[in-house]
Write an enzyme that holds these catalytic residues in place. Structure first.
Site, mmCIF file in Angstrom:
data_model
loop_
_atom_site.group_PDB
_atom_site.id
_atom_site.type_symbol
_atom_site.label_atom_id
_atom_site.label_comp_id
_atom_site.label_asym_id
_atom_site.label_seq_id
_atom_site.Cartn_x
_atom_site.Cartn_y
_atom_site.Cartn_z
ATOM 1 N N GLU A 264 0.889 -1.167 0.000
ATOM 2 C CA GLU A 264 0.000 0.000 0.000
ATOM 3 C C GLU A 264 0.921 1.210 0.000
ATOM 4 O OE1 GLU A 264 -0.929 3.178 1.488
ATOM 5 O OE2 GLU A 264 -1.816 2.243 3.273
ATOM 6 N N CYS A 301 -1.880 8.137 4.839
ATOM 7 C CA CYS A 301 -1.948 7.806 3.412
ATOM 8 C C CYS A 301 -3.265 8.252 2.805
ATOM 9 C CB CYS A 301 -1.751 6.301 3.211
ATOM 10 S SG CYS A 301 -2.862 5.288 4.198
#
Length: 527
Positions: A264, A301
């Protein structure tokens, strides 16, 4: 309880690697403790022991796996203020944030325990034999998911608990039946040492095979590289930057055997402000997004790094108010000196690009501390944004860029120019949404989670959550790293054909002894 030795097969082990210490990123001062960097022998032994443990752990049974996961959660809870204080000191994050993250960490361990205990997650499918079928009889075929083997987990810099030693990657891998080797993030070794101690205690208390867990320190890249390339590693999980994730993918490509690499790698998380809501409450939207942009010094994120809208008086008012709020946002310590330096460099570089206008930056800087974030927001025309790929790159920190389109067609073009994202958000009155079907379809095509009238920061840990997206947000958009769906990264399907019932796994036996949901002859049933 902070033991600086590596943990190999639930055993503290001396190694010959170079030792290092943690720092408080807000002061730059060294914290207590010395942590021994692992060496090649430690990597080999950890994977050897994990491979041996897998032979037992993969079929250890749902009740014992669930007990192990719950025991880890209990041991972490017992660490209490000791763990919270150390994590805050190593990350620069406030105690309140760490306290919440500790609850998330223990909560997701218990969530996976519940999933394992219920058992239906193995996706058992049974097509019974049809010996009288014409023109050909059909065999009895039964399929379910099984664990793939030792999993390497890389700790993340921005979540010292929830995406680290006992975070979601470790919890989901252990739930699937896979042993775990954690490569500790060098920014929080003391936090990791405490959590590693908790896992050791839990493994001992529940009688797990020792190789089910190992934890290795390294202040560089050698240990991580060896772990990825080791032939006994069967999967890798990583949360971090695009640069770091791509480095792991390239290392994996050098292996003789192909394995899944679940990375990720971040996102700029576009937010689209549609006219009706924007013109009705520009100040309210500005307050909501100033808070989201600067939450945790922007070190998520899912930080809203891009805001797009068509030019209007409402957008002008939104921009002015957002600038005012950003200018008065106090600075905060960033996670590491390296992250702070990277933020300084990238934000300065992008502000020098043609067509960019700085709207505001924080004027409230804590000069008594170091590595302090400076929140900033800028704007650019949609035409400039579309023509300059650098403007759509992630800047990890309290930064956001407003893209101003001349009309809806130009707004759609700007969205179509984006790469894969973890999230996309639409701020709109529901009545105006039918006018934007092309825009909404485009967002769905490029993202893993589409949000209506909220903010992207904050990821609920639940069965329906999707935390992942098309490349480069993640290396495989079919999977999530948050929620119960994360378990499917570490399993593979196996079919049994024409086996006697007593020789089948319990999940596939005719009597359904585990009482799980199964698809039998195309019907879902517990019968």
């Amino acid at each position: 309880m902070i033991n600086g030795n590596n943990i190999i097969a639930c055993t503290y082990t001396d190694v010959d690697g170079t030792a290092f210490s943690a720092i408080d990123p807000s002061t730059g001062e060294l914290l207590d403790g010395s942590f021994a960097g692992a060496d090649s022998d430690a990597v080999n032994e950890a994977l050897k022991q994990a491979t041996e443990a897998f032979k037992v752990y993969r079929t250890i049974g749902a009740e014992r796996k669930a007990g192990f996961l719950r025991a880890i959660a209990e041991q972490i809870t017992l660490l209490g203020e000791t763990l919270i204080g150390r994590a805050a000191a190593e990350s620069g994050l406030p105690v309140g944030r760490i306290t919440g993250e500790m609850g998330r960490t223990t909560g997701q361990l218990r969530m996976f325990a519940d999933l394992v205990e219920e058992g239906s997650w193995v996706d058992a499918v049974i097509d019974e034999a049809q010996p009288d079928r014409v023109p050909m009889p059909r065999s009895d075929i039964r399929r379910m998911l099984v664990p793939i083997g030792p999993v390497v987990v890389f700790g993340a810099s921005n979540f010292p608990l929830a995406f680290s030693v006992a975070g979601g990657d470790t919890a989901s891998a252990l739930a699937s039946g896979c042993p775990v080797i954690v490569k500790v993030h060098p920014a929080h070794p003391g936090t990791s040492a405490l959590v590693g101690y908790a896992i050791n205690k839990a493994a001992e208390a529940t009688g797990m095979p020792k190789g089910v867990f190992s934890m290795l320190y390294d202040n560089g890249y050698a240990v991580g590289a060896q772990l990825v390339k080791h032939e006994q590693t069967k999967a890798v999980a990583f949360t971090g930057s695009l640069k770091g994730g791509m480095a792991l993918i390239k290392l994996a490509q050098e292996r003789e055997s192909i394995i899944p690499i679940f990375t990720e790698m971040g996102s700029i998380n576009p937010v689209i402000l549609l006219p009706a809501m924007l013109n009705a409450d520009p100040a309210g939207l500005a307050a909501k997004y100033a808070a989201s942009i600067t939450l945790g010094a922007g070190q998520f994120c899912t930080n809203p790094g891009l805001i797009l809208a068509v030019q209007s008086e409402g957008l002008n008012r939104f921009t002015a108010e957002l600038g005012r709020l950003i200018a008065t946002t106090p600075s905060a310590a960033m996670l590491t000196p390296g992250i702070w330096q990277n933020y300084q460099t990238l934000s300065s570089e992008v502000l020098s690009e043609d067509g960019l206008e700085l709207i505001a930056k924080s004027d409230v800087i804590n000069t008594a501390k170091v590595n302090q974030s400076v929140a900033a927001v800028a704007k650019v025309s949609a035409l400039e944004f579309i023509s300059n790929k650098k403007l759509s790159e992630e800047i990890f920190g309290p930064w956001s860029l407003i893209v101003v389109a001349d009309d809806v067609a130009q707004l759609e073009q700007a969205i179509q120019s984006l790469e894969g994202q973890l999230t996309a958000t639409v701020m709109a009155d529901r009545e105006e949404l039918p006018q934007y079907t092309v825009l909404l379809d485009t967002l769905t095509a490029i993202t893993g989670r589409v949000i209506l009238n909220g903010v992207p920061t904050g990821v609920e840990v639940c069965a329906a959550m999707q935390h992942g997206g098309p490349f480069p947000a993640a290396s495989d958009s079919r999977f999530t790293s948050v929620g119960t769906g994360a378990v499917y990264r570490f399993v593979r399907p196996v079919a049994w054909q024409d086996w006697e019932d007593s020789l089948l796994p319990p999940e596939l036996q005719a009597s359904n002894p585990l009482n799980i949901w199964r698809q039998v002859n195309n019907n879902w049933t517990k019968a």
